[in-house]
Design a protein around this motif. Structure first.
Motif, PDB file in Angstrom:
ATOM      1  N   GLY A  52       0.931  -1.282   0.248  1.00 33.51           N
ATOM      2  CA  GLY A  52       0.022  -0.002   0.010  1.00 33.51           C
ATOM      3  C   GLY A  52       0.707   1.015   0.008  1.00 33.51           C
ATOM      4  O   GLY A  52       0.436   2.331  -0.618  1.00 33.51           O
ATOM      5  N   ALA A  53       1.877   1.321   0.768  1.00 31.62           N
ATOM      6  CA  ALA A  53       2.849   2.458   0.895  1.00 31.62           C
ATOM      7  C   ALA A  53       3.512   2.691  -0.491  1.00 31.62           C
ATOM      8  O   ALA A  53       3.687   3.780  -0.960  1.00 31.62           O
ATOM      9  N   ASP A  54       3.406   1.757  -1.285  1.00 25.57           N
ATOM     10  CA  ASP A  54       4.124   1.998  -2.618  1.00 25.57           C
ATOM     11  C   ASP A  54       3.287   2.446  -3.515  1.00 25.57           C
ATOM     12  O   ASP A  54       3.595   3.596  -4.313  1.00 25.57           O
ATOM     13  N   VAL A  55       1.893   2.192  -3.469  1.00 28.80           N
ATOM     14  CA  VAL A  55       0.724   2.958  -4.265  1.00 28.80           C
ATOM     15  C   VAL A  55       1.069   4.461  -3.663  1.00 28.80           C
ATOM     16  O   VAL A  55       0.721   5.124  -4.889  1.00 28.80           O
ATOM     17  N   VAL A  56       0.963   4.733  -2.473  1.00 29.38           N
ATOM     18  CA  VAL A  56       0.968   5.957  -2.271  1.00 29.38           C
ATOM     19  C   VAL A  56       1.906   6.754  -2.537  1.00 29.38           C
ATOM     20  O   VAL A  56       1.924   7.979  -3.213  1.00 29.38           O
ATOM     21  N   ALA A  57       3.094   6.218  -2.411  1.00 29.75           N
ATOM     22  CA  ALA A  57       4.311   6.925  -2.893  1.00 29.75           C
ATOM     23  C   ALA A  57       4.263   7.233  -4.506  1.00 29.75           C
ATOM     24  O   ALA A  57       4.725   8.278  -4.887  1.00 29.75           O
ATOM     25  N   ARG A  58       3.841   6.261  -5.280  1.00 33.59           N
ATOM     26  CA  ARG A  58       3.801   6.486  -6.715  1.00 33.59           C
ATOM     27  C   ARG A  58       2.809   7.725  -6.862  1.00 33.59           C
ATOM     28  O   ARG A  58       3.269   8.523  -7.934  1.00 33.59           O
ATOM     29  N   LEU A  59       1.920   7.722  -6.190  1.00 33.88           N
ATOM     30  CA  LEU A  59       0.706   8.927  -6.680  1.00 33.88           C
ATOM     31  C   LEU A  59       1.470  10.206  -5.963  1.00 33.88           C
ATOM     32  O   LEU A  59       1.380  11.306  -6.463  1.00 33.88           O
ATOM     33  N   VAL A  60       2.069  10.236  -4.922  1.00 35.56           N
ATOM     34  CA  VAL A  60       2.813  11.439  -4.387  1.00 35.56           C
ATOM     35  C   VAL A  60       3.806  12.129  -5.516  1.00 35.56           C
ATOM     36  O   VAL A  60       3.800  13.083  -5.560  1.00 35.56           O
TER      37      VAL A  60
END
Length: 323
Positions: A25-33
């Motif tokens: 989940g953190a990777d998805v958030v990081a991609r979007l940020v």
């Protein structure tokens, strides 16, 4: 800002085995940020994760099925089935007349999602009883739900999880709705190149028309009709990612042996009324009878690349330079 849809990030598969892979989940958030999409990152941060920080696959599947169910309502309101049948009926008529297939005519929906288009065509009988209707998607949850709905509705169609271009029985006509904007550059070229298979007579892919009004219209439409913030986010992003006619025609030219055309090109249509438009590819011998089958009105909106590169060349004959 890089344009990313959340639904493209939350499911991953091994390309060889198609086995589902964990997604952090953190990777998805990081991609979007990193893409500058803080609104999308906030939505992704609310997705359920397990103790290891991986997205809960069952929760993701339920969310995607819910979003696609809402999307089906939009497809109904846009009369998507009627619009694609308007082109597939004459296209299949000329394919039948030309004898391009020895077996049944087969229409394969690439990236079918919940199978709305295939189920609509099966329910309406719009294409005739001799047409085999098949929906294909990599997403197991969506294909499973599409099959369940078709069985509940008693419809003569089927759904397959996998690669639409690697079926044992190739398509006579490939179709899709809302898929093209997910591919960029070489991937878009490869998408069309894969359709130059023996036995394939044509393709017809509908996607969002890349007008200046499309993102605004998508925002209003999704805000009014969709409740899930993930669906609203991705719906607007889809409109912002839509390809212009020139890009689609250049990519479609990679389908060897099929003549690429767009229907209702940007320069000849009302941007307030045009939400979706198809890029079409046909075997060259099918083009004259298809024009005749469409009649003088619609055929004037069926044009090739020479008519759209550098702006619409008004007055050009329909499809001139496309073959």
């Amino acid at each position: 800002m890089q344009l990313i849809e959340i639904s493209d990030l939350v499911v991953d598969h091994d390309p060889g085995t198609r086995e589902r892979l964990p997604v952090r989940g953190a990777d998805v958030v990081a991609r979007l940020v990193a893409a500058g999409d803080r609104g999308g990152a906030r939505i992704a941060a609310g997705l359920a994760c397990d103790d290891d920080g991986n997205l809960d696959p069952l929760a993701v599947d339920r969310r995607l099925v819910a979003v696609h169910t809402e999307l089906q309502r939009l497809s109904e309101e846009l009369r998507l089935g009627d619009r694609i049948a308007e082109l597939l009926r004459p296209l299949l008529a000329v394919i039948r007349a030309a004898g391009h297939t020895d077996g049944p005519l087969r229409v394969v929906d690439v990236g079918c999602g919940l199978g709305y288009l295939v189920r609509w065509l099966a329910a309406s009988g719009a294409l005739g009883p001799d047409v085999d209707l098949v929906g294909v998607d990599f997403n197991a949850a969506l294909v499973t739900e599409a099959g369940r709905l078709a069985r509940a509705e008693g419809l003569p169609c089927r759904f397959v999880r996998g690669d639409a271009f690697a079926l044992d029985e190739p398509a006579t006509v490939y179709v899709s709705t809302g898929v093209l904007h997910h591919f960029r550059g070489d991937d878009l070229d490869a998408f069309f190149a894969a359709q130059a298979t023996p036995g394939t007579a044509a393709f017809c892919h509908f996607d969002i028309a890349a007008t200046g009004l499309a993102p605004i219209g998508a925002w209003v439409f999704h805000r009014a009709r969709m409740r899930d913030p993930l669906g609203r986010h991705d719906g607007v992003m889809s409109a912002r990612r839509a390809h212009d006619d020139e890009t689609l025609l250049a990519a479609a030219a990679h389908a060897d042996g099929l003549t690429p055309l767009v229907y209702e090109p940007r320069g000849r249509s009302n941007p307030f009324c045009t939400t979706l438009r198809p890029v079409i590819g046909v075997r060259p011998d099918l083009l004259p009878p298809l024009r005749a089958e469409l009649g003088p009105g619609p055929s004037g909106r069926l044009v090739g690349r020479a008519d759209t590169v550098g702006g619409t060349r008004q007055g050009a004959s329909a499809g001139e330079g496309a073959a």
